[in-house]
Structure formats: C-alpha cells, structure tokens
Design a protein around this motif. Structure first.
Motif, short mmCIF file in Angstrom:
data_model
loop_
_atom_site.label_atom_id
_atom_site.label_comp_id
_atom_site.label_asym_id
_atom_site.label_seq_id
_atom_site.Cartn_x
_atom_site.Cartn_y
_atom_site.Cartn_z
N VAL A 15 0.86 -1.19 0.00
CA VAL A 15 0.00 0.00 0.00
C VAL A 15 0.90 1.23 0.00
O VAL A 15 1.68 1.45 0.94
CB VAL A 15 -0.93 -0.01 1.24
CG1 VAL A 15 -1.86 1.19 1.21
CG2 VAL A 15 -1.72 -1.29 1.29
N GLY A 16 0.79 2.04 -1.07
CA GLY A 16 1.69 3.18 -1.26
C GLY A 16 2.84 2.76 -2.15
O GLY A 16 3.81 2.14 -1.68
N GLY A 62 5.19 4.44 -3.80
CA GLY A 62 6.10 5.55 -4.07
C GLY A 62 7.53 5.06 -4.07
O GLY A 62 7.83 3.92 -4.43
N LEU A 63 8.41 5.94 -3.58
CA LEU A 63 9.85 5.65 -3.60
C LEU A 63 10.18 4.29 -2.97
O LEU A 63 10.77 3.42 -3.62
CB LEU A 63 10.54 6.77 -2.81
CG LEU A 63 12.04 6.86 -2.88
CD1 LEU A 63 12.46 7.27 -4.28
CD2 LEU A 63 12.53 7.89 -1.86
N GLU A 102 -7.85 2.24 -3.14
CA GLU A 102 -7.94 2.41 -1.68
C GLU A 102 -7.71 1.08 -0.96
O GLU A 102 -8.12 0.02 -1.45
CB GLU A 102 -9.33 2.94 -1.29
CG GLU A 102 -9.65 4.32 -1.83
CD GLU A 102 -8.76 5.42 -1.25
OE1 GLU A 102 -8.22 5.23 -0.13
OE2 GLU A 102 -8.58 6.45 -1.92
N PRO A 128 2.54 7.67 3.11
CA PRO A 128 3.12 8.76 3.91
C PRO A 128 2.81 8.56 5.41
O PRO A 128 1.78 7.98 5.77
CB PRO A 128 2.42 10.01 3.36
CG PRO A 128 2.06 9.64 1.95
CD PRO A 128 1.72 8.18 1.98
N GLU A 140 5.91 0.83 7.54
CA GLU A 140 7.16 1.55 7.33
C GLU A 140 7.44 2.49 8.52
O GLU A 140 6.56 2.84 9.28
CB GLU A 140 7.09 2.37 6.03
CG GLU A 140 7.84 1.74 4.88
CD GLU A 140 9.33 1.53 5.18
OE1 GLU A 140 9.85 2.09 6.16
OE2 GLU A 140 9.97 0.79 4.44
N HIS A 143 14.18 -2.25 8.24
CA HIS A 143 14.69 -3.38 7.47
C HIS A 143 16.16 -3.70 7.75
O HIS A 143 16.61 -4.81 7.55
CB HIS A 143 14.51 -3.11 5.97
CG HIS A 143 15.26 -1.91 5.50
ND1 HIS A 143 14.78 -0.63 5.68
CD2 HIS A 143 16.46 -1.80 4.91
CE1 HIS A 143 15.67 0.22 5.20
NE2 HIS A 143 16.70 -0.46 4.72
N1 LIG Z 1 12.75 2.05 5.27
C1 LIG Z 1 13.30 3.02 4.57
O1 LIG Z 1 14.50 3.07 4.35
C2 LIG Z 1 12.42 4.10 4.01
C3 LIG Z 1 12.87 4.86 2.94
C4 LIG Z 1 12.01 5.84 2.42
C5 LIG Z 1 10.76 6.02 2.99
N2 LIG Z 1 10.37 5.28 4.06
C6 LIG Z 1 9.02 5.46 4.66
O2 LIG Z 1 8.07 4.91 3.75
C7 LIG Z 1 6.90 5.72 3.71
C8 LIG Z 1 6.69 6.22 2.29
O3 LIG Z 1 7.77 7.05 1.93
P1 LIG Z 1 8.16 7.34 0.40
O4 LIG Z 1 9.43 8.10 0.42
O5 LIG Z 1 8.06 6.09 -0.41
O6 LIG Z 1 6.96 8.34 0.00
P2 LIG Z 1 6.40 8.66 -1.44
O7 LIG Z 1 5.75 9.98 -1.33
O8 LIG Z 1 7.45 8.43 -2.47
O9 LIG Z 1 5.28 7.52 -1.67
C9 LIG Z 1 4.06 7.46 -0.95
C10 LIG Z 1 3.02 6.82 -1.86
O10 LIG Z 1 1.82 6.64 -1.13
C11 LIG Z 1 0.74 6.92 -2.01
N3 LIG Z 1 -0.47 7.21 -1.25
C12 LIG Z 1 -0.92 8.41 -0.79
N4 LIG Z 1 -2.10 8.24 -0.17
C13 LIG Z 1 -2.40 6.92 -0.24
C14 LIG Z 1 -3.50 6.13 0.21
N5 LIG Z 1 -4.54 6.68 0.87
N6 LIG Z 1 -3.48 4.80 -0.04
C15 LIG Z 1 -2.44 4.24 -0.71
N7 LIG Z 1 -1.39 4.94 -1.17
C16 LIG Z 1 -1.38 6.27 -0.93
C17 LIG Z 1 1.24 8.09 -2.83
O11 LIG Z 1 0.48 8.22 -4.04
C18 LIG Z 1 2.69 7.69 -3.07
O12 LIG Z 1 2.80 6.91 -4.28
C19 LIG Z 1 7.11 6.82 4.74
O13 LIG Z 1 6.57 6.43 5.97
C20 LIG Z 1 8.63 6.90 4.85
O14 LIG Z 1 9.07 7.41 6.10
C21 LIG Z 1 11.17 4.31 4.56
#
Ligand SMILES: NC(=O)c1ccc[n+]([C@@H]2O[C@H](COP(=O)([O-])OP(=O)(O)OC[C@H]3O[C@@H](n4cnc5c(N)ncnc54)[C@H](O)[C@@H]3O)[C@@H](O)[C@H]2O)c1
Length: 347
Positions: free
Chosen positions: A11-12, A14-15, A56, A74, A95, A124
């Motif tokens: 879920v999510g 992103g990065l 969702e 997020p 996360e 991780h």
């Molecule tokens: N473990 C690690 O090393 C590491 C590295 C980066 C980020 N993180 C954590 O991972 C989480 C995400 O970070 P990121 O950098 O990938 O953020 P990001 O902004 O790149 O990605 C977040 C994704 O969530 C999606 N999203 C938003 N609302 C949503 C919803 N209601 N349902 C499903 N998806 C939804 C967005 O469209 C986006 O694609 C954060 O909590 C961050 O702290 C952890």
C-alpha cells in the motif's frame, strides 16, 4: 495457512513502496497480490508489473486480495491504514516511523494484541545478516561489558532534495527521517535507551528543520553513547554509505558505528573485532579479526520473514513496539534539543 504462499499487498507505491514490491516478488514464501495507490503513477506502476491495482486499502480488503499488508504510505496515513488492517485481522508491516503519535500508536498496538493481529515495523536494516552476527558477538561477550557507543550519520543530501516543501518542515529533517533507523539498531545491539540529551543546528541550510544534531545517550545497562547526524557534510561515514544495502548509494569502506567494551571493540558494518587477548593494557598490542557474515538484501529478507509471520510460523523480527520505541527516542532527541532538558524516552 501454514504451508501456503502468503499473498502480500503493498500500500503506497512511491519511492520505497516500489522497492518493497520488487522485494516481495522475489521473497521466499511470498507473492505480490495487489498494489494500492490512488495516484496515476501508482496505477501505472501496478500495470507495468502486471499486478492487480486498487485505489484504496478498503477496496483491497473488501476484495479479499491479500493475506497481509505492507504499508508504505506517507507517515500521517500509517495509523488509519494499520487500524483498517487490524479490523480485517490482516497482519501488517508498517514503514518507519511506525506512527506519528506515541499515545495513538500505543492504543493501536494494544488493539492489535487484543485481536491477535501481528504488527511489524519496517526497520529493514535489522534483517541484514551482519546485524544478527554483531548481536551474537556482543551476546557471546566478545567485547565484554559495553562501555560506550559512537554512531556517525554524516552525508550530503543535494540541495534539490529540499525543493519539496514538507522536507523543510517540522516532522522531517535527518533526525526523523534517517536517524530513526540508527536508533533502532543501537537499541537492538546495546539495549534500551533511558536518557537523551541533544543539541541541534540549522546553520547551513537555514530550514525550519535541523541539518545537524549531536546527541548523548545513556543505556539501561549503564553504557553511554554519542550520535552525530548531519545531512550537509560531505563524508564517508553513515550506514547508507557503508553498509551496501542499497546500490543507489556509492559505498565506502569506512566504519560508521563503534561499540566499545571492557574486552574489545566492534566496528560496523565491517564487523572488525579488536581485542587484546586479555592483556587489558594500552601498552600491549591489540589486533583485529573480521567476523564472517552472509550478505542478502534486507528488504527481501524482511518480506520473506513477514510472509512467515502471515503464515503464523514466526513472530515479527522488529515488532510494532520496537518501532514505537525507536520513535519515542527520536521524539526525545527533538524535545531535548529544543528544551535543553534530559529526556527519558522509555514508553
Ligand atoms: N525504510 C526506509 O528506508 C524508508 C525509505 C524511504 C521512505 N520510508 C518510509 O516509507 C513511507 C513512504 O515514503 P516514500 O518516500 O516512499 O513516500 P512517497 O511519497 O514516495 O510515496 C508514498 C506513496 O503513497 C501513495 N499514497 C498516498 N495516499 C495513499 C493512500 N490513501 N493509499 C495508498 N497509497 C497512498 C502516494 O500516491 C505515493 O505513491 C514513509 O513512511 C517513509 O518514512 C522508509
């Protein structure tokens, strides 16, 4: 479902979510059954890897498309997502930071416990085999009683990283975003932290958030620690630039943690163990052996371990409570820096 392949929804996307998807796809005992992300990019990503897409989390749950959920949304959405998973009795890996509010997080974890739903935190690095080897060495007494710990988290984030507004604001900054992983490792290796003192500075970047902080720690076992974090120093000493976990970071051969004890000291990530063969004197030579450990992608190992949790054959390596404990120390660092007080981060 003890013997079945665990169906995991990410879920999510992103990065980090996209990296989790790839990890789940190759992890033993797991299959990526769904991607949940309301954005066009999220949908396009799901299509590109041929995995069922949902806008969702509630839609995915209603469709019964997964046996467990990896939440990479997020930070502010972690609590709502976790609650939905717990209501649906779906094991969830969240996360970092696991939640944004300690009291709310505690309530959620209590509810999960009461319902028997496993909650794991996404630190991780703990799944890196070298961490298990370091812990074994410490527990075996190789360095004796831990006296002190040094942790360096120095790196240079490019200026454009801060073009995104939220990264300049409260709740971001290298303490919240990066140091939380180091704190989780330090507590795992050296035990719970009981006192935090800190100073911070934004003198280089002039953002609302810090660019640099220096932290003093006391551990429950009496050991002390110093942590030095900055995202505006060109330097080779951070977990990111030394541990070779993510090929995106060009690696160096330096140590970023030193754990010192009455019989020896251990450098990480090298696992260089320095001892004096019992001489206990700085007049005697000391020598180093390198502890041997395997290498495996911690994200993939985390996904495989989560699959076991879903199947009911293992408990989380990093529990929800561990995630909350790391967040509590991070909150304490910010509080200590802002008030000048000593803060007790214990939950
Ligand atoms: N473990 C690690 O090393 C590491 C590295 C980066 C980020 N993180 C954590 O991972 C989480 C995400 O970070 P990121 O950098 O990938 O953020 P990001 O902004 O790149 O990605 C977040 C994704 O969530 C999606 N999203 C938003 N609302 C949503 C919803 N209601 N349902 C499903 N998806 C939804 C967005 O469209 C986006 O694609 C954060 O909590 C961050 O702290 C952890």
């Amino acid at each position: 479902m003890t013997n079945e392949i665990a169906r995991i929804a990410v879920v999510g996307a992103g990065l980090i979510g996209q990296r989790h998807c790839r990890a789940v796809q190759i992890a033993d005992g797991a299959t990526l059954s769904a991607v949940v992300d309301p954005s066009d990019e999220g949908r396009a990503f799901a299509d590109s890897i041929g995995v069922t897409w949902f806008a969702e989390l509630s839609d995915m749950i209603a469709a019964g498309a997964a046996d467990g959920v990896l939440l990479a949304t997020p930070n502010t959405l972690h609590a709502a997502g976790a609650n939905m998973c717990i209501d649906a009795a779906l094991p969830v890996l969240i996360e970092k930071p696991i939640f944004t509010d300690i009291a709310e997080g505690r309530d959620i974890l209590q509810r999960a416990d009461a319902k028997g739903v496993p909650v794991a935190a996404g630190h991780h690095r703990r799944h890196n085999p070298l961490i298990a080897r370091a812990k074994q060495s410490i527990d075996d007494g190789d360095i004796g009683q831990i006296v002190s710990v040094q942790c360096s988290t120095w790196f240079m984030k490019p200026d454009y990283y801060y073009d995104v507004d939220w990264r300049r604001r409260k709740g971001a900054g290298p303490i919240y975003l990066n140091l939380i992983h180091d704190i989780d490792l330090l507590q795992f290796l050296c035990g719970p932290i009981t006192e935090v003192r800190a100073i911070e500075s934004n003198a280089v970047r002039n953002n609302e958030v810090e660019d640099t902080a220096v932290v003093l720690l006391r551990f429950e076992n009496g050991a002390l620690g110093t942590v030095n974090v900055s995202d505006t120093i060109v330097a080779p000493i951070s977990w990111e630039l030394t541990a070779r976990e993510n090929p995106a970071y060009p690696a160096t051969n330096e140590a970023c943690y030193w754990i010192g004890g009455t019989n020896g000291s251990l450098s990480l990530p090298q696992l260089g163990l320095w001892t004096d063969n019992g001489a206990q004197s700085w007049w005697q030579p000391i020598s180093q052996v390198k502890l041997i450990h395997g290498f495996d992608d911690p994200l993939v190992r985390q996904a495989a371990q989560f699959a076991k949790v879903i199947r009911g054959t293992a408990t989380p390596v990093v529990t929800g409570k561990d995630g909350l404990a790391a967040l509590s120390v991070i909150n304490a660092v910010k509080e200590a820096a802002q008030t000048g007080q000593v803060v007790d981060p214990r939950l």
